[in-house]
Design a protein around this motif. Structure first.
Motif, PDB file in Angstrom:
ATOM      1  N   GLY A 128      12.254 -35.338 -38.307  1.00 15.95           N
ATOM      2  CA  GLY A 128      11.834 -33.936 -38.354  1.00 15.95           C
ATOM      3  C   GLY A 128      11.332 -33.388 -39.678  1.00 15.95           C
ATOM      4  O   GLY A 128      10.760 -32.315 -39.712  1.00 15.95           O
ATOM      5  N   GLY A 129      11.564 -34.099 -40.779  1.00 13.77           N
ATOM      6  CA  GLY A 129      11.126 -33.549 -42.056  1.00 13.77           C
ATOM      7  C   GLY A 129      11.949 -32.338 -42.455  1.00 13.77           C
ATOM      8  O   GLY A 129      12.886 -31.949 -41.769  1.00 13.77           O
ATOM      9  N   SER A 130      11.599 -31.747 -43.602  1.00 13.30           N
ATOM     10  CA  SER A 130      12.416 -30.652 -44.127  1.00 13.30           C
ATOM     11  C   SER A 130      11.553 -29.598 -44.807  1.00 13.30           C
ATOM     12  O   SER A 130      10.328 -29.724 -44.871  1.00 13.30           O
TER      13      SER A 130
ATOM     14  N   GLN B 160      20.190 -25.538 -32.272  1.00 10.21           N
ATOM     15  CA  GLN B 160      19.953 -25.340 -33.707  1.00 10.21           C
ATOM     16  C   GLN B 160      20.611 -26.458 -34.512  1.00 10.21           C
ATOM     17  O   GLN B 160      21.467 -27.184 -34.021  1.00 10.21           O
ATOM     18  N   GLU B 161      20.183 -26.548 -35.761  1.00  5.01           N
ATOM     19  CA  GLU B 161      20.868 -27.437 -36.695  1.00  5.01           C
ATOM     20  C   GLU B 161      22.286 -26.907 -36.880  1.00  5.01           C
ATOM     21  O   GLU B 161      22.522 -25.697 -36.822  1.00  5.01           O
ATOM     22  N   VAL B 162      23.239 -27.788 -37.105  1.00  5.15           N
ATOM     23  CA  VAL B 162      24.619 -27.367 -37.386  1.00  5.15           C
ATOM     24  C   VAL B 162      24.618 -26.549 -38.684  1.00  5.15           C
ATOM     25  O   VAL B 162      24.038 -26.968 -39.689  1.00  5.15           O
TER      26      VAL B 162
ATOM     27  N   TYR C  90      15.220 -24.990 -31.753  1.00  5.51           N
ATOM     28  CA  TYR C  90      14.690 -24.428 -32.997  1.00  5.51           C
ATOM     29  C   TYR C  90      14.707 -25.458 -34.132  1.00  5.51           C
ATOM     30  O   TYR C  90      15.606 -26.309 -34.192  1.00  5.51           O
ATOM     31  N   ASP C  91      13.734 -25.308 -35.029  1.00 11.13           N
ATOM     32  CA  ASP C  91      13.717 -26.091 -36.273  1.00 11.13           C
ATOM     33  C   ASP C  91      13.766 -27.604 -36.031  1.00 11.13           C
ATOM     34  O   ASP C  91      14.352 -28.334 -36.839  1.00 11.13           O
ATOM     35  N   MET C  92      13.184 -28.048 -34.914  1.00 10.74           N
ATOM     36  CA  MET C  92      13.195 -29.504 -34.703  1.00 10.74           C
ATOM     37  C   MET C  92      12.412 -30.190 -35.817  1.00 10.74           C
ATOM     38  O   MET C  92      12.789 -31.269 -36.259  1.00 10.74           O
ATOM     39  N   VAL C  93      11.312 -29.587 -36.227  1.00  9.45           N
ATOM     40  CA  VAL C  93      10.694 -30.087 -37.460  1.00  9.45           C
ATOM     41  C   VAL C  93      10.909 -29.033 -38.538  1.00  9.45           C
ATOM     42  O   VAL C  93      11.003 -27.836 -38.267  1.00  9.45           O
ATOM     43  N   GLY C  94      11.012 -29.500 -39.751  1.00 11.33           N
ATOM     44  CA  GLY C  94      11.217 -28.604 -40.880  1.00 11.33           C
ATOM     45  C   GLY C  94      12.654 -28.145 -41.030  1.00 11.33           C
ATOM     46  O   GLY C  94      13.550 -28.570 -40.307  1.00 11.33           O
ATOM     47  N   ASN C  95      12.860 -27.296 -42.029  1.00 15.25           N
ATOM     48  CA  ASN C  95      14.176 -26.838 -42.454  1.00 15.25           C
ATOM     49  C   ASN C  95      14.997 -28.038 -42.930  1.00 15.25           C
ATOM     50  O   ASN C  95      14.747 -28.510 -44.017  1.00 15.25           O
ATOM     51  N   ALA C  96      15.916 -28.581 -42.161  1.00 15.70           N
ATOM     52  CA  ALA C  96      16.659 -29.768 -42.601  1.00 15.70           C
ATOM     53  C   ALA C  96      16.225 -30.998 -41.795  1.00 15.70           C
ATOM     54  O   ALA C  96      15.992 -30.911 -40.595  1.00 15.70           O
ATOM     55  N   TRP C  97      16.125 -32.133 -42.487  1.00 13.16           N
ATOM     56  CA  TRP C  97      16.050 -33.426 -41.799  1.00 13.16           C
ATOM     57  C   TRP C  97      17.280 -33.564 -40.905  1.00 13.16           C
ATOM     58  O   TRP C  97      18.347 -33.021 -41.230  1.00 13.16           O
ATOM     59  N   GLU C  98      17.179 -34.344 -39.839  1.00 16.31           N
ATOM     60  CA  GLU C  98      18.310 -34.483 -38.921  1.00 16.31           C
ATOM     61  C   GLU C  98      18.644 -35.961 -38.674  1.00 16.31           C
ATOM     62  O   GLU C  98      17.789 -36.745 -38.272  1.00 16.31           O
ATOM     63  N   TRP C  99      19.905 -36.292 -38.915  1.00 15.72           N
ATOM     64  CA  TRP C  99      20.376 -37.658 -38.653  1.00 15.72           C
ATOM     65  C   TRP C  99      20.303 -37.965 -37.150  1.00 15.72           C
ATOM     66  O   TRP C  99      20.548 -37.087 -36.321  1.00 15.72           O
TER      67      TRP C  99
HETATM   68 CA   LIG Z   1      15.179 -29.720 -38.608  1.00 13.49          CA
END
Ligand SMILES: [Ca+2]
Ligand SMILES: *[C@@H]1O[C@H](CO)[C@@H](O)[C@H](O)[C@H]1NC(C)=O
Ligand SMILES: [Ca+2]
Length: 376
Positions: free
Chosen positions: A336-338, A134-136, A297-306
């Motif tokens: 991944g976009g947001s 998951q995203e942090v 999870y959420d590799m695309v969408g939700n938060a962009w990832e550095w």
């Molecule tokens: Ca993401």
């Protein structure tokens, strides 16, 4: 005029801290009208053009600490900061999945946004690694800050970019300098990871959402503390694809298979109307949508990832082994976009898609996740 629907604006946004009284100085220009479904170089969700020009030490407001130029990885790594108790925090760190190394086709020969350097498609090998599922989250970042007293760059700068649609009228009224060509991005005083929409907002009800308003150095510092690191772009994209070959999304080629939403994106008209058909106007709790084949999870969408890579748009079809990007650069790659991405303005919620920000940038739709070589 830039607000007119179906008009995509080109804009460059320079935030200069050297101005009198640290006013936000912005330059922008709008390009001609464009076909909205082919937004080459477009502002997109405004995702890619936000940048701070690093402050010269003397230009930083008095009483404000300039951002620490020291390598955050060294400063907050377990070795150099052995006194920090990670034991309790360990349970709070994200579970990781083993990503078995192999070859994959990175990029695409059918780029959605050619100007982003999505192509050419090339054969890439990555070694095995572990990746946060998951995203942090805010909760996890909170445990890092509690243990280290870490102060993020947005907190040091005193402001961060927030999507206008999320702001209260009161906060909006206090901002005198809007970004002409990208009216949906506003520099908000007091916006940071604890106050995502400015001082009158908080994360109390969002501890399981991705942490936002974190710069690249902030992300590196967190991952180092957790004895992890940021993924390379190649690792991130390999993981995004989940073993599928040459597909658009982590789950395949259809955006909404069987009418279901597989990611937190933007439905409606950007930037004026967010129908939130997927259930979320802004960020969502991590793992709100199905995982890909690798359990991510959420590799695309939700938060962009550095990612750890410096940005370039120049790639060749040459085969690569564990590529790490250019040795230096101005911007870092994010993937991944947001939740702000809509096909008309930011068709970047694809595995091959990519965008960039200066490392000291932070915004209300940008987060990260970590990887490691060994099990953590
Ligand atoms: Ca993401
Ligand atoms: C957090 O924000 C909510 C409203 O969004 C408010 O009701 C609550 O009092 C705030 N909590 C703190 C600790 O400021
Ligand atoms: Ca959404």
């Amino acid at each position: 005029m830039c607000l007119q629907t179906k008009m995509v604006c080109f804009f460059a946004l320079f935030v200069i801290f050297g101005c009198v009284n640290k006013v936000w100085c912005l330059q922008s220009s709008c390009g001609a009208e464009r076909e909205p479904v082919a937004p080459e170089g477009a502002a997109g969700c405004g995702c890619d053009r936000l940048q701070r020009v690093a402050a010269a030490q003397e230009s930083v407001e008095e009483g404000t600490e300039p951002p620490d130029p020291a390598d955050p990885a060294a400063k907050y790594s377990k070795d150099s900061n052995g006194a920090v108790q990670r034991g309790d925090a360990n349970e709070l760190l994200s579970p990781m999945v083993y990503i078995s190394g192999g070859e994959f086709l990175m990029g695409t020969n059918d780029p959605g946004i050619p100007a982003d350097g999505e192509g050419p498609q090339r054969l890439v090998h990555v070694d095995s690694f572990y990746m946060d599922v998951q995203e942090v989250t805010n909760q996890q970042f909170q445990s890092f800050v509690s243990a280290t007293d870490y102060v993020t760059e947005a907190e040091k700068f005193g402001d961060s970019f927030v999507f206008e649609g999320l702001l209260s009228e009161q906060v909006k009224n206090e901002i005198t300098q809007a970004v002409a060509a990208a009216p949906w991005w506003l520099p908000v005083k007091g916006a940071n990871w604890k106050h995502p929409e400015g001082p009158d907002s908080n994360i109390t009800d969002r501890m399981d959402h991705p942490v936002l308003h974190v710069s690249w150095a902030d992300a590196v510092a967190f991952c180092s503390w957790a004895d992890k690191r940021l993924p390379t772009e190649a690792e991130w994209e390999y993981a995004c694809r989940g073993g599928l070959k040459d597909r658009l999304y982590p789950w395949g080629n259809k955006l909404n298979p069987k009418g279901q939403h597989y990611a937190n994106l933007w439905q409606g008209d950007f930037p004026s109307h967010n129908s939130a058909e997927d259930g979320f106007i802004k960020s969502s709790p991590v793992k709100s949508f199905p995982a890909n084949n690798f359990g991510l999870y959420d590799m695309v969408g939700n938060a962009w990832e550095w990612t750890s890579d410096w940005w370039t748009v120049h790639h060749t079809a040459e085969q690569k082994h564990n590529p790490t990007g250019p040795p230096s650069g101005k911007d870092k790659v994010k993937k991944g976009g947001s939740y702000m991405c809509h096909k008309s303005y930011c068709y970047r919620y694809r595995c091959a898609a990519r965008s960039q920000n200066t490392p000291d940038s932070s915004a209300s739709n940008l987060g990260f996740r970590c990887v490691s070589q060994d099990q953590r």
